[in-house]
Structures are given as C-alpha cells and as structure tokens.
Design a protein around this motif. Structure first.
Motif, short mmCIF file in Angstrom:
data_model
loop_
_atom_site.label_atom_id
_atom_site.label_comp_id
_atom_site.label_asym_id
_atom_site.label_seq_id
_atom_site.Cartn_x
_atom_site.Cartn_y
_atom_site.Cartn_z
N ALA A 35 41.17 38.11 42.12
CA ALA A 35 40.46 37.25 41.44
C ALA A 35 39.77 36.36 41.66
CB ALA A 35 40.56 37.86 39.35
N MET A 36 39.76 35.44 41.95
CA MET A 36 39.42 34.27 42.43
C MET A 36 38.54 34.79 44.36
SD MET A 36 42.16 31.26 42.15
CE MET A 36 43.15 31.79 40.58
N TYR A 37 38.87 35.26 44.73
CA TYR A 37 38.81 35.97 45.69
C TYR A 37 37.32 36.58 45.71
CZ TYR A 37 41.78 33.56 48.72
OH TYR A 37 43.27 32.64 48.83
N ARG A 38 37.50 37.50 44.72
CA ARG A 38 36.69 38.53 44.36
C ARG A 38 35.86 37.73 43.14
NH1 ARG A 38 38.38 43.80 43.16
NH2 ARG A 38 40.18 44.19 44.09
N ALA A 39 35.72 36.22 43.11
CA ALA A 39 34.40 35.37 41.94
C ALA A 39 33.24 35.09 43.83
CB ALA A 39 35.08 34.11 41.50
N VAL A 40 34.47 34.25 44.49
CA VAL A 40 33.67 33.73 45.78
C VAL A 40 32.77 35.04 45.64
CG1 VAL A 40 33.48 33.12 47.86
CG2 VAL A 40 35.31 31.64 45.98
N ALA A 41 33.46 36.45 46.69
CA ALA A 41 32.78 37.38 47.29
C ALA A 41 31.52 37.92 46.04
CB ALA A 41 33.66 38.73 46.78
#
Ligand code: DC
Length: 220
Positions: A35-41
C-alpha cells in the motif's frame, strides 16, 4: 524488543487476507507495505509523471510524503496528509506501483518507514522484501505462494463476484508479468529468505492457510 513476523510472496498469493486474520488472532499490528508503494504510485499518476522515466520518478518521489496511521485497527495510508486508502487498490495503481518500486530512491524512503514501524510495535508485515531486506531479524518469516493458475482464478472469481467483467487469460498473463518484474529487478527482488517457511496455498482453503500461519507464528 518488538515481535515481528515477515510475510513475503508474489502478487495474489493472499498475503494481505492471511496477514490481517493472523494479526487479529495474535494481537499484532498489520503493516501492508504494498500500500505504501501504491501511494507513491498514485502520487506519480496524479502528477502525470512518465513512469518509464526513472530519473524523474526518483526526483519527484521525495515530494510524496507517505505516513501510516491506524483507525479501528485498520491501516490508513496518508499521502501528503490525505487519506488515500480508497484509491490504492485500482489495477492501474498496482501496475504503476510495480513500475516505480524498483527505483532505489523510492525504496529507500519506504524501507525506512517500515523499519521504524516494526521497531515500535509487534507487527506482521507483508510485502516482497520484508524477510530479506526490511526485517532480516524478524522472529518468524513466511513465504506465501500459489501457482499463477490458481492466483489468476482467484482474482477472476473476485472480479466476477463483484459483477465486473474479467478475462482469465489476461489476468494470468498480467500476474506472470508482475512476478517477473518483482523477481528480476536489481534491488530487493522478491525471493524467499533462507530462513523463511514456505506455505504453498494452491490446494488450501483460506481457513487452512490462516490456521497454518497462526501455528507457525504463535510466540510460544
Ligand atoms: O502487494 P501489492 O500488490 O500491493 O504491491 C504493489 C507493488 O509494490 C508490487 O508490484 C511490488 C511492490 N512492492 C515492493 O516492491 N516491495 C514491497 N515490500 C511491497 C510491494
């Protein structure tokens, strides 16, 4: 010292479903690192950044301030102060996360945040590099996997149950592409830690997997 469980494995293996249930049972905080990588994406998509331009993504990622909170035991991801949970599960965002997560500058900030969360609390953390890189000293490590056929079938059933149209062959091809990218990137590729226990869920029900992971992770 806090008690940490690391769960790694390919996309669609059921890591978050299992980790959430195990967290409840063993009274651990659940940390969803995808979810953290998704937020940056999501930040990059909103800003219209060309995701194939690694330099630009690396430059801009410092402006995506990702923080984590908990509301009623549920992880909330904040992107520059905004609760973005509702946007993170879209296919487009997952695809973008897979493209930006190999970039070292992106990973550096995320890994720092993940380590600090684990140092503060007893947690079960899922992702791709948790046992190998983020929490090499975790007390328990699980590598959760399933064949790409089974993972595609589960995703297909999830979508059709919601009334969405889905193409099984395309879902399988997308899963295999993402596996390839996650496993072959230069830094922190998805791989099983030497001391991880493999749980292959291809022929198991969700309840069976939960029971087996609880058994592997209980503190006694
Ligand atoms: O688990 P997920 O589908 O939410 O993850 C989204 C993407 O983020 C996935 O393609 C791989 C990447 N990821 C990563 O590189 N490292 C992690 N610890 C978690 C996810």
């Amino acid at each position: 010292m806090s008690y940490n469980v690391a769960i790694d494995g390919p996309a669609g293996a059921g890591k978050s479903t299992i980790a959430k249930a195990v967290a409840r049972e063993l009274n651990l905080i659940y940390v969803d690192t995808g979810a953290m990588y998704r937020a940056v994406a999501l930040y990059m998509l909103r800003e219209g950044v060309d995701l194939t331009d690694r330099e630009q993504v690396a430059d801009r990622c410092i402006r995506a301030d990702v923080t984590i909170g908990y509301e009623d035991g549920v992880q909330v991801v904040f992107l520059n102060g905004e609760n973005v949970n509702a946007f993170l599960r879209a296919e487009e965002v997952g695809e973008a996360a897979s493209m930006i997560s190999p970039i070292p500058q992106v990973r550096k900030n995320m890994v720092k945040l993940q380590k600090s969360l684990a140092a503060k609390s007893d947690c079960i953390m899922d992702g791709r590099d948790i046992g190998t890189c983020v929490l090499p000293g975790a007390q328990r490590k699980i590598y959760l996997t399933a064949s790409s056929d089974v993972r595609a079938r589960r995703r297909y059933e999830e979508l059709t149950a919601k009334g969405e149209s889905a193409d099984l062959q395309k879902i399988k091809a997308d899963i295999e592409d993402r596996d390839y990218r996650d496993m072959h990137r230069e830094i922190s590729p998805l791989k099983q830690a030497d001391d991880a226990v493999v749980v292959d869920t291809s022929d198991m029900t969700v309840e069976e997997v939960i029971a087996s992971v609880i058994k592997l992770c209980s503190r006694e």
